[in-house]
Design an enzyme around this catalytic site. Structure first.
Site, mmCIF file in Angstrom:
data_model
loop_
_atom_site.group_PDB
_atom_site.id
_atom_site.type_symbol
_atom_site.label_atom_id
_atom_site.label_comp_id
_atom_site.label_asym_id
_atom_site.label_seq_id
_atom_site.Cartn_x
_atom_site.Cartn_y
_atom_site.Cartn_z
ATOM 1 C CE1 TYR A 166 34.634 39.386 48.815
ATOM 2 C CE2 TYR A 166 35.763 37.267 48.711
ATOM 3 C CZ TYR A 166 34.779 38.133 48.256
ATOM 4 O OH TYR A 166 33.925 37.725 47.268
ATOM 5 C CB SER A 226 32.150 34.563 47.757
ATOM 6 O OG SER A 226 33.325 33.989 47.211
#
Length: 262
Positions: free
Chosen positions: A152, A139
């Site tokens: 995360y 990401s």
């Protein structure tokens, strides 16, 4: 012998879009996700639309014993995998100390441990068969620390650095390794992470999973190392290198906190 593309997290979002993009190219698939019924309907649809063979396996990658069983099944089977797409991932949002630990552990199991273990197992098979290609999904969060989404962001930083390292190591085995770093995408991620998604989902800059997948498969053809779809996302990935670490983590924290549950 028929060769397959193995896709984890294939029941929704970018994983599903990747399955469709590859099936459109005539690739036979092995799809992995938690929801068996959902996978079965996807397999039937892709087979009917594109005339490819689509196998599926319901497996919770966050449970090590189930993952072991799945990898043993792959090892003992006769199907060769020449493309691995690790799309499965989990996100959480909120203060770290306020998170349920089992949810955090599940995130680490899926985003880091399962991905690494699958790369190890499938990578060894690819080396024996003379090569292949691996795409791990990280990401743009991988490029900066993320207060209020600390686990995360850290997990995606691991995926980015791990993939870049593997790219160098596995070149001698004729295994190409790339990492996909999409920005926020119109998927169910925000809802599953319990984020306030109204502003995010209506952001005109957000890409669709299909756009991300199309960009990714084209970049795989070119053996691109770090794949960042969208000009805006490439700028967002580059900006943390230009500012001080204090500024980067402060701004990231303010942004993430705005979307977290109150």
């Amino acid at each position: 012998m028929t060769r397959y593309a193995l896709i984890t997290g294939a029941s929704s979002g970018i994983g599903l879009a990747m399955a469709e993009a590859l099936a459109r190219r005539g690739r036979d698939l092995i799809l992995v996700a938690r929801q068996r019924d959902r996978l079965e309907s996807i397999a039937i649809e892709l087979t009917q639309r594109f005339g490819v063979e689509v196998l599926f396996r319901a497996c919770d990658l966050g449970e090590p014993l189930r993952l072991s069983g799945f990898l043993l099944e792959l090892e003992e089977g006769e199907r060769q995998i020449d493309l691995l797409v690790n799309c499965a991932g989990i996100g959480t949002c909120g203060p770290f100390l306020g998170q349920d630990w089992m949810t955090e552990q599940d995130l680490i199991e899926v985003n880091i441990l399962a991905l690494t273990r699958i790369c190890h197992a499938v990578g060894n098979s690819m080396a024996l068969q003379g090569g292949g290609q691996i795409l791990n999904v990280a990401s743009t969060a991988a490029f900066k620390p993320g207060p209020w989404m600390s686990t995360y962001h850290a997990s995606k930083a691991y995926v980015l650095h791990f993939s870049e390292a593997l790219r160098v190591e596995l070149k001698k085995c004729a295994i190409k390794v790339s990492v996909l770093c999409p920005g926020p995408t119109r998927t169910g991620f925000f809802a599953r992470a319990q984020m306030h998604e109204q502003h995010l989902t209506h952001d005109k800059h957000l890409m669709s999973p299909e756009e991300v997948a199309l960009y990714a498969v084209r970049a795989l053809d070119k053996n691109t190392a770090i794949i960042i779809p969208g000009r805006r996302n490439r700028w967002l990935a580059a900006l943390p290198r230009l500012g001080s670490r204090w500024l980067v983590r402060t701004l990231a924290g303010r942004t993430n906190k705005a979307y977290c549950p109150r």
